[in-house]
Design a protein around this motif. Structure first.
Motif, PDB file in Angstrom:
ATOM      1  N   UNK A 273       0.712  -1.138  -0.019  1.00  0.00           N
ATOM      2  CA  UNK A 273       0.082  -0.215   0.036  1.00  0.00           C
ATOM      3  C   UNK A 273       0.442   1.341  -0.298  1.00  0.00           C
ATOM      4  N   UNK A 274       2.320   1.665   1.094  1.00  0.00           N
ATOM      5  CA  UNK A 274       3.240   2.166   1.091  1.00  0.00           C
ATOM      6  C   UNK A 274       3.486   2.483   0.020  1.00  0.00           C
ATOM      7  N   UNK A 275       3.509   1.871  -1.212  1.00  0.00           N
ATOM      8  CA  UNK A 275       4.817   1.794  -2.335  1.00  0.00           C
ATOM      9  C   UNK A 275       3.527   2.701  -3.843  1.00  0.00           C
ATOM     10  N   UNK A 276       2.149   1.846  -3.556  1.00  0.00           N
ATOM     11  CA  UNK A 276       1.212   2.045  -3.948  1.00  0.00           C
ATOM     12  C   UNK A 276       0.366   3.799  -3.798  1.00  0.00           C
ATOM     13  N   UNK A 277       0.819   4.367  -2.721  1.00  0.00           N
ATOM     14  CA  UNK A 277       0.124   5.302  -2.041  1.00  0.00           C
ATOM     15  C   UNK A 277       1.110   6.550  -2.504  1.00  0.00           C
ATOM     16  N   UNK A 278       2.352   6.519  -2.185  1.00  0.00           N
ATOM     17  CA  UNK A 278       3.166   7.172  -3.116  1.00  0.00           C
ATOM     18  C   UNK A 278       3.982   7.055  -4.483  1.00  0.00           C
ATOM     19  N   UNK A 279       4.123   5.885  -4.658  1.00  0.00           N
ATOM     20  CA  UNK A 279       4.245   6.498  -6.179  1.00  0.00           C
ATOM     21  C   UNK A 279       3.272   6.471  -6.921  1.00  0.00           C
ATOM     22  N   UNK A 373       5.781   0.642 -11.273  1.00  0.00           N
ATOM     23  CA  UNK A 373       6.799   1.870 -10.362  1.00  0.00           C
ATOM     24  C   UNK A 373       7.941   2.181 -10.367  1.00  0.00           C
ATOM     25  N   UNK A 374       9.122   0.216 -10.924  1.00  0.00           N
ATOM     26  CA  UNK A 374      10.561   0.744 -11.135  1.00  0.00           C
ATOM     27  C   UNK A 374      10.571   0.707 -12.334  1.00  0.00           C
ATOM     28  N   UNK A 375       9.676   0.771 -13.534  1.00  0.00           N
ATOM     29  CA  UNK A 375      10.246   1.273 -14.358  1.00  0.00           C
ATOM     30  C   UNK A 375       9.680   1.894 -14.995  1.00  0.00           C
ATOM     31  N   UNK A 376       8.529   3.054 -13.939  1.00  0.00           N
ATOM     32  CA  UNK A 376       8.124   4.396 -13.867  1.00  0.00           C
ATOM     33  C   UNK A 376       9.565   5.393 -13.169  1.00  0.00           C
ATOM     34  N   UNK A 377       9.781   5.281 -11.860  1.00  0.00           N
ATOM     35  CA  UNK A 377      11.058   5.464 -11.775  1.00  0.00           C
ATOM     36  C   UNK A 377      12.443   4.935 -12.734  1.00  0.00           C
ATOM     37  N   UNK A 378      12.727   4.347 -13.213  1.00  0.00           N
ATOM     38  CA  UNK A 378      13.951   4.048 -13.865  1.00  0.00           C
ATOM     39  C   UNK A 378      13.850   5.071 -15.208  1.00  0.00           C
ATOM     40  N   UNK A 379      13.113   5.173 -15.890  1.00  0.00           N
ATOM     41  CA  UNK A 379      13.066   6.282 -16.701  1.00  0.00           C
ATOM     42  C   UNK A 379      12.646   7.334 -16.343  1.00  0.00           C
ATOM     43  N   UNK A 380      12.164   8.276 -15.075  1.00  0.00           N
ATOM     44  CA  UNK A 380      12.184   9.356 -14.557  1.00  0.00           C
ATOM     45  C   UNK A 380      13.434   9.459 -13.878  1.00  0.00           C
ATOM     46  N   UNK A 381      13.294   9.777 -12.200  1.00  0.00           N
ATOM     47  CA  UNK A 381      13.471  10.801 -11.022  1.00  0.00           C
ATOM     48  C   UNK A 381      15.350   9.233 -10.791  1.00  0.00           C
ATOM     49  N   UNK A 382      14.940   8.273 -11.285  1.00  0.00           N
ATOM     50  CA  UNK A 382      16.551   7.227 -11.745  1.00  0.00           C
ATOM     51  C   UNK A 382      17.499   8.373 -12.390  1.00  0.00           C
ATOM     52  N   UNK A 383      16.546   7.904 -13.412  1.00  0.00           N
ATOM     53  CA  UNK A 383      17.696   8.692 -14.648  1.00  0.00           C
ATOM     54  C   UNK A 383      18.091   7.144 -14.917  1.00  0.00           C
ATOM     55  N   UNK A 401      13.405   1.650  -3.353  1.00  0.00           N
ATOM     56  CA  UNK A 401      12.734   2.367  -1.936  1.00  0.00           C
ATOM     57  C   UNK A 401      13.537   3.972  -1.740  1.00  0.00           C
ATOM     58  N   UNK A 402      14.539   3.700  -1.962  1.00  0.00           N
ATOM     59  CA  UNK A 402      15.582   5.637  -1.586  1.00  0.00           C
ATOM     60  C   UNK A 402      14.450   6.266  -2.580  1.00  0.00           C
ATOM     61  N   UNK A 403      14.134   5.701  -3.373  1.00  0.00           N
ATOM     62  CA  UNK A 403      13.461   6.970  -4.701  1.00  0.00           C
ATOM     63  C   UNK A 403      12.338   7.054  -4.366  1.00  0.00           C
ATOM     64  N   UNK A 404      11.757   6.948  -2.783  1.00  0.00           N
ATOM     65  CA  UNK A 404       9.914   7.012  -2.823  1.00  0.00           C
ATOM     66  C   UNK A 404       9.937   7.164  -1.039  1.00  0.00           C
ATOM     67  N   UNK A 410      11.261   2.195   4.857  1.00  0.00           N
ATOM     68  CA  UNK A 410      10.717   0.870   4.594  1.00  0.00           C
ATOM     69  C   UNK A 410      11.717   0.186   4.271  1.00  0.00           C
ATOM     70  N   UNK A 411      12.661   0.910   4.361  1.00  0.00           N
ATOM     71  CA  UNK A 411      13.772  -0.783   3.705  1.00  0.00           C
ATOM     72  C   UNK A 411      14.282  -1.286   5.016  1.00  0.00           C
TER      73      UNK A 411
END
Length: 675
Positions: A273-279, A373-383, A401-404, A410-411
Motif C-alpha cells: 500500500x505504501x508503494x502504491x500511494x507514494x508512487x 513503479x520500478x520502470x516508471x522511476x527508472x525512466x524518470x527520477x532514477x534516470x 525504495x530510496x526513490x520513495x 520502508x527499508x
C-alpha cells in the motif's frame, strides 16, 4: 545398538528413503569440495543438457497441470468433497482465502518484485516503444508468477487432500498413487516416490534460502549496517536465520509462529500500500486493470510457447521460464501440503477456484505496484540508475525504495518481512522434510532430526553458493525437478482414476430388484450372493425362472385381456436371452428382455483370502434390457412372482407414457421402422 535398531527406536525415518537421500546429497557436497572445477563443469553440462532437451517438456507439463484442474472444475467430478459427503470446511471461506493469500507470499516476491519486470523491460525479449516494452515486461513476469505456478501447487495439494481426507490415507505423497499401486505404496515403490519428493523439496527450499540470504545481506549493506554484502555475511545470515527457525521448530511455539506469520503478512501488505500511494497511484491502478487483460488475452499462446521459432530468445526462455517452472515443481510438495491441510471439507470446484484465482490476482497486484513503479522511476527520477543494478537483484529493492519517501522506514520493514519469510519458510520446510522422510506419517519426529535438517540445508546452501553462487542452486533445482515433474503427470492420471472410481462408487444405487426382498428368504438370498455365478447358472435361471414367469404372464394377458403377446427364447446365441413382447399396432412394441452379461473380475478380488467364493476371472449376471434402450439391472435374485411384478412395473411405465411424450416419440419411431 545396531543401526537398524537405532533407526527403529530413536528416529521416525524410513531407513531406505533417508539413506539414499543423504547419500546423494553428501556425494554432491564431497564432489564440490574435492573437485570443485570438475563438478562445476558437470553441473553446467547438466544444466545445458536439460535446457536443450527438456525445455519443451516443462512447458507442456505445466499446461497439462492447468488444463487438468480446469477440466475437473467444470466436470461433475468438481462436486466431490475433500472429505466425506457430510464434511464441513474446517475454516470459513474468508479465512481459507486469507490463508491461500498468505501462501502466495514469500521471499521470491520480495526478491523479484521490482527486479524482474525491470530486467525484462531492458532485455531483448521486449521491443517497440517504451510503453509497449513495459506492457510486455509485465506480461512475462505475470506469466512466471501467475496461474501456472499455482496450477502445480493446486495439482499436488488436491491429490494430497483428496486421498488424505476422502480415502483416509496418510497425508503423504505416496498416498496419491494408491489407485495405481494399491498397497504397494507402502513398499519400495512408495519409497522411491518419497525420495524424489524429498530431493525436489530440499533443493527448492535451499534455493529460496540462498535468495533470502543474498537479499538480507544486500539490505543490511544498503542500510549502512555492514560495509559490504560479502559471502561471509551471507553465511552468517543463513546461520542466524536457521538457528531461529530451529528454535521455533524445536520449542513447538506454533502459536508464536502463527502470530509472526500474520504480522509478516500485515507488514507486506502495508509495504504494498505504501508503494502504491507514494508512487504513481492512478497510473498503477490503470496498469493493474490493463495487466490483467493483457495476461488473460495472451495466456494460451504463452502456455505452449517454446521459442522454437525465435532462436534468438531461447537463452532468455531457458534462464527465466524453464528455471521458474523447475522451481515451482520443487516447491510443490512444500506448498501443496500446506494447502491440503487447510482445505478439508471443500468441494473440488471450490478448491480449484480458490487456489488458482486468489493468489494469482494478488501476484498481479504485487508485480504491478512494484514492477511498474520500478520502470516508471527508472525512466524518470532514477534516470536509468535502477536499470544498471539488474545484475544484482538482491540490492535493487532497497535502491528502489530510496526513490520513495521514508526510505529508512520502508527499508527496515522490508528487512523484517524478508527475515520473517525466511524463518517461517525454513521452519515449515523442516516439518515437510520430516513428513516425507518418515516411515509413519503419524510419528512425531525427535528434536535431533529437526536440527539435522537445519544443518544439512545450511551446509548444502553454503557449499553451493561458495562454489557457484545462486546459479548452482538453480541448477540443482532444475535437475531434481525434472523427474518430479514426470511423477506429477503420473499423479494426475492416478487422481483422475481415483475420482472416477469415487463417482462410480457413490453414484451406484442399491439394486432396484431388492425392493421385492423380504426377510422370509434371507438365507436363500445370502447363498446366492455368496455364489459366483457362471453362464450355466444364468441359463438355468432363464429356463427355470424367467421363461415360466413370462409364460404365466403371457397366458393372463392373452386369455383375460386379449393382448397380442410373444415370447422369444434366444438361448442358443452368444449372449443367451429371453424376451416378452406386447405388440401395439401404431406404437413401438413393449419389450422386456433378460440376457446373460459377462463381467471381468479384478485379480485383487480373486486373490483376497476373505472372499473365498470368488475364484473365476469372469462372472455372469442376468441383466434386463428394454424396448427404449434404457440401462438395465441385475435380476438374478428374483423368483417368478417377483419377476412378473417387475415386468408389470415396466409395462405400467410404458402405458403411462402413452398419454405424455412417449406416445409422440414412440409413434414417430414406429413410423421410421415401418419405412
Amino acid at each position: 545398538m545396531s543401526l537398524s535398531q537405532f533407526m527403529e527406536k530413536r528416529t521416525s525415518f524410513n531407513p531406505f528413503v533417508i539413506g539414499l537421500t543423504l547419500f546423494f546429497i553428501l556425494l554432491l557436497v564431497a564432489m564440490i569440495l574435492i573437485a570443485p572445477e570438475q563438478t562445476q563443469s558437470l553441473l553446467n553440462q547438466a544444466k545445458a543438457g536439460i535446457f536443450a532437451n527438456f525445455s519443451w517438456f516443462y512447458i507442456l507439463a505445466f499446461s497439462i497441470f492447468l488444463g487438468f484442474l480446469l477440466t475437473l472444475s467444470v466436470s461433475s467430478l468438481g462436486n466431490i468433497k475433500l472429505g466425506s459427503d457430510e464434511e464441513e470446511p474446517e475454516f470459513s471461506f474468508l479465512s481459507w482465502l486469507a490463508m491461500l493469500f498468505a501462501a502466495g507470499m514469500g521471499v521470491g516476491l520480495m526478491f523479484f518484485g521490482a527486479a524482474e519486470p525491470l530486467t525484462h523491460y531492458l532485455s531483448e525479449i521486449t521491443s517497440g516503444a517504451p510503453e509497449h516494452r513495459q506492457q510486455e515486461a509485465l506480461l512475462h513476469t505475470l506469466f512466471h508468477w501467475g496461474i501456472h505456478a499455482w496450477a502445480v501447487y493446486g495439482t499436488i495439494a488436491l491429490a494430497l487432500a483428496y486421498f488424505g481426507f476422502r480415502y483416509k490415507l496418510p497425508l503423504a505423497l505416496r498416498s496419491c498413487f494408491y489407485p495405481l499401486l494399491k498397497d504397494r505404496i507402502n513398499g519400495k515403490m512408495g519409497d522411491l516416490i518419497d525420495i524424489m519428493a524429498l530431493l525436489a523439496t530440499l533443493f527448492g527450499i535451499i534455493t529460496t534460502l540462498g535468495f533470502g540470504a543474498a537479499q538480507l545481506g544486500a539490505g543490511l549493506h544498503q542500510m549502512g549496517w555492514v560495509s559490504e554484502n560479502s559471502f561471509g555475511l551471507q553465511v552468517i545470515v543463513i546461520t542466524v536465520v536457521m538457528s531461529l527457525a530451529l528454535f521455533s521448530a524445536i520449542s513447538g511455539v506454533g502459536k508464536g509462529v502463527k502470530i509472526l506469520s500474520e504480522l509478516n503478512l500485515t507488514l507486506a501488505f502495508l509495504l504494498l500500500v505504501f508503494v502504491l500511494l507514494t508512487g504513481p497511484t492512478l497510473y498503477l491502478l490503470s496498469a493493474f486493470s490493463d495487466n490483467i487483460g493483457n495476461y488473460l488475452s495472451n495466456l494460451v499462446q504463452l502456455s505452449f510457447k517454446t521459442y522454437v521459432y525465435e532462436q534468438e530468445h531461447t537463452a532468455w526462455f531457458s534462464g527465466w521460464t524453464v528455471l521458474y517452472w523447475a522451481w515451482w515443481c520443487s516447491w510443490a510438495p512444500f506448498v501443496g501440503l500446506f494447502i491440503a491441510r487447510i482445505s478439508k471439507g471443500r468441494t473440488i470446484r471450490e478448491f480449484i477456484f480458490g487456489v488458482l484465482v486468489i493468489p494469482s490476482v494478488f501476484g498481479i497486484l504485487w508485480f504491478t505496484v512494484f514492477g511498474n513503479t520500478a520502470i516508471w522511476l527508472n525512466e524518470g527520477d532514477a534516470a536509468g540508475a535502477l536499470g544498471q543494478m539488474i545484475s544484482s537483484p538482491e540490492t535493487l529493492l532497497f535502491k528502489f525504495l530510496d526513490y520513495l519517501p521514508l526510505p529508512t522506514v520502508s527499508g527496515l520493514v522490508s528487512l523484517i518481512v524478508i527475515s520473517l519469510f525466511f524463518i517461517t519458510s525454513a521452519d515449515s520446510g523442516i516439518y515437510v522434510l520430516n513428513n516425507i522422510a518418515s516411515r509413519d506419517k503419524s510419528l512425531t519426529s525427535p528434536n535431533w532430526q529437526t536440527v539435522m535438517w537445519g544443518l544439512l540445508m545450511s551446509m548444502v546452501a553454503i557449499v553451493l553458493m561458495q562454489s557457484g553462487g545462486l546459479a548452482n542452486l538453480q541448477t540443482m533445482t532444475l535437475m531434481v525437478a525434472l523427474p518430479f515433474a514426470v511423477l506429477m503427470l503420473i499423479m494426475c492420471f492416478s487422481l483422475w482414476k481415483g475420482l472416477n472410481a469415487d463417482k462410480k462408487y457413490f453414484a451406484t444405487k442399491v439394486n432396484p430388484t431388492s425392493i421385492f426382498w423380504t426377510g422370509e428368504k434371507w438365507k436363500e438370498r445370502l447363498g446366492q450372493m455368496m455364489n459366483q455365478t457362471q453362464e450355466k447358472d444364468i441359463l438355468r435361471f432363464l429356463k427355470h425362472t424367467a421363461l415360466p414367469a413370462m409364460r404365466e404372464l403371457r397366458q393372463e394377458l392373452i386369455g383375460k385381456y386379449n393382448l397380442s403377446v410373444e415370447i422369444h427364447a434366444l438361448l442358443e446365441q452368444e449372449e443367451p436371452a429371453v424376451e416378452l413382447v406386447i405388440q401395439k399396432e401404431s406404437l413401438r412394441d413393449f419389450m422386456y428382455g433378460i440376457k446373460s452379461v459377462g463381467r471381468e473380475v479384478s485379480e485383487q478380488l480373486i486373490n483376497d483370502e476373505n472372499l473365498p467364493h470368488i475364484q473365476h476371472h469372469t462372472t455372469y449376471e442376468p441383466y434386463t434390457y428394454f424396448f427404449d434402450g434404457r440401462v438395465g439391472y441385475d435380476v438374478q435374485y428374483m423368483d417368478q412372482a417377483e419377476l412378473i411384478a417387475d415386468i408389470l412395473k415396466q409395462y405400467e411405465r410404458y402405458l403411462s407414457l402413452l398419454d405424455d411424450v412417449g406416445q409422440e416419440l414412440m409413434a414417430h419411431e414406429q413410423t421410421e421402422l415401418a419405412e
